[in-house]
Design a protein around this motif. Sequence first.
Motif, PDB file in Angstrom:
ATOM      1  N   UNK A 183       1.090  -1.037   0.044  1.00 48.86           N
ATOM      2  CA  UNK A 183      -0.438  -0.224   0.297  1.00 48.86           C
ATOM      3  C   UNK A 183       0.673   1.356   0.144  1.00 48.86           C
ATOM      4  N   UNK A 184       1.574   1.030   0.640  1.00 47.34           N
ATOM      5  CA  UNK A 184       2.963   2.712   0.624  1.00 47.34           C
ATOM      6  C   UNK A 184       3.652   3.161  -0.225  1.00 47.34           C
ATOM      7  N   UNK A 185       3.773   1.650  -1.156  1.00 50.03           N
ATOM      8  CA  UNK A 185       4.696   1.654  -2.759  1.00 50.03           C
ATOM      9  C   UNK A 185       3.365   2.690  -3.502  1.00 50.03           C
ATOM     10  N   UNK A 187       0.957   4.191  -2.427  1.00 50.00           N
ATOM     11  CA  UNK A 187       0.540   5.271  -2.713  1.00 50.00           C
ATOM     12  C   UNK A 187       1.672   6.978  -2.355  1.00 50.00           C
ATOM     13  N   UNK A 188       2.795   6.157  -2.618  1.00 47.35           N
ATOM     14  CA  UNK A 188       3.890   7.623  -2.618  1.00 47.35           C
ATOM     15  C   UNK A 188       4.546   7.248  -4.016  1.00 47.35           C
ATOM     16  N   UNK A 189       4.028   6.057  -4.980  1.00 50.28           N
ATOM     17  CA  UNK A 189       4.448   5.744  -6.691  1.00 50.28           C
ATOM     18  C   UNK A 189       3.289   6.595  -7.650  1.00 50.28           C
ATOM     19  N   UNK A 190       2.758   6.272  -7.101  1.00 49.17           N
ATOM     20  CA  UNK A 190       1.172   6.350  -8.161  1.00 49.17           C
ATOM     21  C   UNK A 190       1.546   7.260  -8.761  1.00 49.17           C
ATOM     22  N   UNK A 191       0.882   8.790  -7.901  1.00 48.73           N
ATOM     23  CA  UNK A 191       0.765   9.717  -7.949  1.00 48.73           C
ATOM     24  C   UNK A 191       1.566  10.884  -8.882  1.00 48.73           C
ATOM     25  N   UNK A 192       2.443  10.371  -9.119  1.00 47.87           N
ATOM     26  CA  UNK A 192       3.806  11.352  -9.862  1.00 47.87           C
ATOM     27  C   UNK A 192       4.369  10.494 -10.435  1.00 47.87           C
ATOM     28  N   UNK A 227       6.336  -3.280 -10.331  1.00 46.64           N
ATOM     29  CA  UNK A 227       6.827  -1.969 -11.533  1.00 46.64           C
ATOM     30  C   UNK A 227       5.838  -0.915 -12.158  1.00 46.64           C
ATOM     31  N   UNK A 228       4.670  -1.865 -11.991  1.00 40.51           N
ATOM     32  CA  UNK A 228       3.225  -0.581 -12.608  1.00 40.51           C
ATOM     33  C   UNK A 228       3.199   0.583 -11.972  1.00 40.51           C
ATOM     34  N   UNK A 229       3.920   0.038 -10.872  1.00 43.62           N
ATOM     35  CA  UNK A 229       3.502   1.599  -9.708  1.00 43.62           C
ATOM     36  C   UNK A 229       3.453   3.403 -10.362  1.00 43.62           C
ATOM     37  N   UNK A 230       5.003   3.376 -10.757  1.00 41.42           N
ATOM     38  CA  UNK A 230       6.869   2.429 -11.074  1.00 41.42           C
ATOM     39  C   UNK A 230       7.565   2.291 -10.652  1.00 41.42           C
ATOM     40  N   UNK A 231       7.647   1.833  -9.873  1.00 44.17           N
ATOM     41  CA  UNK A 231       9.473   1.691  -9.158  1.00 44.17           C
ATOM     42  C   UNK A 231      10.601   1.730  -9.875  1.00 44.17           C
TER      43      UNK A 231
END
Length: 504
Positions: A183-185, A187-192, A227-231
Amino acid sequence: MSTTTKYLLKGGTVATCVQGSDAAQVYKADVLVEGSTITRIEQDIAPAPGVEVIDCTDKWITPGFVDTHRHVFMTVLRANQCDYLLSEYFIKMAWTVQGTLTPDEIAIGTLAGCLDALHNGVTTILDHFHAAHTSAHADAALRAVLESGARVIWAPARQSPPTQLFPSLQWAGDTESAKWQREKLKELGAPNGGKLRPDGRVTLGLAYDTLGQGPIEAHQEFLTFARSVPVAVITAHVVQGPGILTWRDAGVLGPDVVFSHCNILADRPAPDDEMWAALKEGGAAIAATPEDELGMAHGNPVALDALRRGVKCGLGVVSTSPTPGRSFVERLRGRIVQDVVSANSGDIFTQMRVQLQWARGHDHERILAERNPATRPFHNKYNCVDVFRLGTLGGAEALGLSQLIGTVEVGKRADLLVFDANSVNLAGAADPIGGVVFHASSEDIEMVFVDGEIVKRNRKLVREWAPVARELKEKADAVRERWPAEKLEEAWKKWYETNGAPFF
């Protein structure tokens, strides 16, 4: 009216590697920085209004160093483990002390660690953050990274601390950790799109040392999700185990994967060696930490072998990463390592020197053993440019950032170092590459730019260090008070007597 900050580095000597060449370029030129970008590199650029002119006469201008493997938060434990065995380290820190660190202790260790890196000319860090024990710990570490001004791929680890050490190791809370970490990944990665700063100076990564435990489908699904987040980067440890092939066979190896160490690859001469081939074909990279690898019995460093084979590779300073669900010996033989700022130096100068001189010594040992004058070399097999490249452009390539950093070129981000070539260490050195590799230290770095921002000027960090040092000492003393040496030694003795002599 534009408010873009502009700097003209006037009259210096540029020293940089370039892609597609084994040589370095060294030449006199002025360097114009506008905002975050290098916009001109020419001789005799005329100063324009609104540009701060920085006299670089008798200075060397180089790319910032790129650290492909560091556990930044462990600065709060600096000098605690200098004499530990690898296995001793797990009992005395990773499986005991680490799980009790507070978010505030994590934060000051991370901030101090990033500033330490900047002071030493390390402008980019892959932070393998294996202390994301709770959401609060993760938030504290990220705030510190953002505050530091460093360029960071912040890679929180998909793992949890042990819930029991004796009579046997247990990770009872790992299922819950996996849930909130996912969930944290998102939350942090998806918006930008994985950017943790709007300008992209800090981006999201993932540390993933659990592949090989449990159903492979669960790991494939988690990595696909990440990877979809993405990292930006997925990093994992491989020392003497089969991790490279495990990732390949699971179908999750790719150009965004950075394996730390890979000492299992040392002295494998076959040109089509299966592991080397898997790395090259998959586009994955190696992060080598030679100082620690030699001192902690991981095996021989492979950075220059990677360079010769065309496998992406950079240098790094520090790491440690406990993985749940395997026996102690399997951990040590397979993937778990210690190379932390709490035990080793925090600069790339040391890594370049150790890697180069070890590789030379290893080559010389072989030649001397052959006792054949016909095979004796005319020159050393490896040279200063090789390791300078590993510390700059090689690291950028490993992290997928070579289009942005790693060289001094027009259009690249202004991650730059300015060395005083008249310093006590460097005066009289004609070759900047050799001078940086063999003679320089942090005291010779007059200025450090990250993304066009000056973070070190006149040999001092722009950020005031004294308050950071006071808090770091306060928090470090609190950790030592909770975990006195006698208590840790007792735990280590109990483990040793219960489990027998460890692998290392």
